[in-house]
Design an enzyme around this catalytic site. Structure first.
Site, mmCIF file in Angstrom:
data_model
loop_
_atom_site.group_PDB
_atom_site.id
_atom_site.type_symbol
_atom_site.label_atom_id
_atom_site.label_comp_id
_atom_site.label_asym_id
_atom_site.label_seq_id
_atom_site.Cartn_x
_atom_site.Cartn_y
_atom_site.Cartn_z
ATOM 1 N N HIS A 293 -1.308 4.382 7.195
ATOM 2 C CA HIS A 293 -0.547 4.985 6.091
ATOM 3 C C HIS A 293 -0.249 6.453 6.381
ATOM 4 O O HIS A 293 -0.904 7.073 7.206
ATOM 5 C CB HIS A 293 -1.348 4.849 4.791
ATOM 6 C CG HIS A 293 -1.773 3.441 4.530
ATOM 7 N ND1 HIS A 293 -3.059 2.990 4.766
ATOM 8 C CD2 HIS A 293 -1.070 2.376 4.085
ATOM 9 C CE1 HIS A 293 -3.129 1.708 4.472
ATOM 10 N NE2 HIS A 293 -1.944 1.292 4.060
ATOM 11 N N ASP B 106 -4.330 7.637 7.966
ATOM 12 C CA ASP B 106 -5.492 6.847 8.412
ATOM 13 C C ASP B 106 -5.146 5.895 9.553
ATOM 14 O O ASP B 106 -5.871 4.952 9.812
ATOM 15 C CB ASP B 106 -6.078 6.059 7.227
ATOM 16 C CG ASP B 106 -5.057 5.108 6.602
ATOM 17 O OD1 ASP B 106 -3.911 5.034 7.108
ATOM 18 O OD2 ASP B 106 -5.403 4.436 5.611
ATOM 19 N N SER C 104 0.808 -1.226 0.000
ATOM 20 C CA SER C 104 0.000 0.000 0.000
ATOM 21 C C SER C 104 0.839 1.272 0.000
ATOM 22 O O SER C 104 0.335 2.340 -0.313
ATOM 23 C CB SER C 104 -0.911 0.021 1.229
ATOM 24 O OG SER C 104 -0.138 -0.098 2.404
#
Ligand code: NAG
Ligand code: NAG
Ligand code: NAG
Ligand code: NAG
Length: 373
Positions: A342, A339, A34
């Site tokens: 991340h 979040d 990610s």
């Protein structure tokens, strides 16, 4: 004196995009999780992480959800900008016919370095796995695309890859995240590190055998400064925290992974002397803003998430960013953590500046190094 200080602040905040391109690459091929995914998990349905399909993901820069796990651009996007190249299309868009000229992004949010079946067969954190598209799957996608669309003959590939940067990661963080979140201890997970590192090194070898000559392999971020770790492993024991408020033992774990990775890359440099194998020190590039968040405009400190469901680090597993119980901060540019898991675009920009202009790539990505502006 005051003017010098103001200038310094301005130069820190100056986006990579406003500087003329100074990396010399024609193409970028990216692998990872990610931290680098520009849309593959979203294109594969994002059934396991549906929130990335909606705002506030993407709100700061693209103004729509692109599948990036942030409010805007990622390190790979800033590296593309610094090379004067367009943002990399995700492989799954290319597989459906989207054209590409300057590289492809194979990274998938949630991906592990080890094959997913490793976690399933041992039942370590497998119930949390977001995707089965691990590093070997991504390498398979690359080989397939290479033979059909990138280059045909060895000569053709050599010419194509001469000016290509291969980003091998960040990858490996999830190999630890899933088992840690499922209750694994630091002692247990240390035993996994050599295997994870060998898998990353092997992937690097495979790419070199396929013709890659310039590769950047990032290490792990300081996970002990991450809101999800700080929330899950919160303790009243003050000596467990360093002066930045991060969990010492988890940061040491990241360092352990990184030192193993650096050794493995050193071995690869002997095996492939013609290749430029760059270690990207994400840890050191990030620790700067955990240490002095105000220098970077992170006025609320760098530990609290911009988007989340409350709690001391604004991370609540029952109300993660994008779900009904969560709220987004007014100005994500003043936060390093997006979040809970991340980072924000602002934080990724600071890290990229440290890679492109700064001292955090070994050997340096740009040589001679660009003078600080
Ligand atoms: C990954 O593979 C396992 C076992 O084959 C399967 O049960 C699971 O649904 C797959 N996960 C995803 C996200 O596709
Ligand atoms: C890495 O590659 C070597 C040589 O091909 C192989 O023997 C080894 O099993 C591989 N390791 C992993 C973890 O895949
Ligand atoms: C507190 O944390 C420190 C550092 O991680 C550790 O060495 C120590 O054993 C902990 N003390 C208690 C009572 O858990
Ligand atoms: C976490 O979110 C749940 C669901 O919205 C809520 O009931 C709970 O109070 C929240 N916890 C904290 C610490 O804010």
């Amino acid at each position: 004196m005051k003017n010098v200080f103001v200038l310094l602040i301005i130069s820190f905040l100056r986006p990579v995009s406003s500087t003329p391109p100074h990396l010399k690459y024609d193409s970028i091929f990216s692998f990872g999780d990610s931290l680098a995914d520009t849309g593959n998990l979203l294109l594969s349905g994002a059934r396991t992480f549906p929130f990335i399909a909606k705002l506030p993901y993407g709100q700061t820069f693209f103004h729509y959800p692109t599948g990036r796990c942030s409010d805007g651009r990622l390190i790979v996007d800033f590296i593309a900008e610094a090379s004067g190249l367009p943002y990399l299309p995700p492989y799954l868009a290319v597989a459906k016919g989207e054209t590409f000229e300057h590289g492809v992004n194979f990274a998938v949010a949630g991906a592990t370095a080890l094959d997913a079946k490793f976690f399933y067969s041992r039942n370590i954190g497998s119930q949390l796995l977001l995707t089965n598209d691990s590093l070997s799957v991504q390498l398979g996608w690359f080989s397939k695309l290479k033979s059909t669309l990138i280059c045909s003959t060895k000569q053709d590939c050599a010419r194509r890859f001469e000016k290509s940067l291969f980003l091998v990661g960040e990858i490996g963080g999830n190999d630890y995240n899933y088992p840690f979140f499922a209750g694994g201890t630091i002692q247990q997970l240390k035993a996994l590190v050599p295997l994870v590192v060998e898998t990353i090194a092997n992937a690097t070898s495979v790419l070199i055998e396929e013709g890659a000559v310039e590769l950047m392999v990032p290490g792990n971020l300081p996970i002990g400064c991450n809101a999800v770790y700080l929330t899950l492993f919160r303790t009243p024991n003050k000596t467990a925290y360093d002066r930045n408020g991060c969990l010492k033992a988890y940061n040491s774990f990241s360092k352990y992974h990184n030192s193993n990775l650096k050794l493995a890359l050193e071995n690869l440099r002997h095996k492939y002397p013609h290749a430029k194998i760059i270690y990207a020190d994400y840890y050191a590039a990030a620790i700067k803003f955990f240490h002095a968040p105000h220098h970077y405009g992170f006025w609320n400190g760098a530990l609290v998430a911009c988007c989340g469901g409350g709690g001391p680090y604004n991370f609540n597993n029952s109300a993660i960013c994008g779900s009904p119980g969560s709220k987004t901060c007014l100005d994500p540019t003043t936060y390093a953590n997006w979040d809970g898991i991340h980072l924000t675009e602002s934080a990724y920009r600071v890290i990229t500046m440290g890679l492109v202009n700064g001292p955090f790539t070994h050997p340096p990505l740009t040589f001679p190094p660009i003078k600080p502006f």
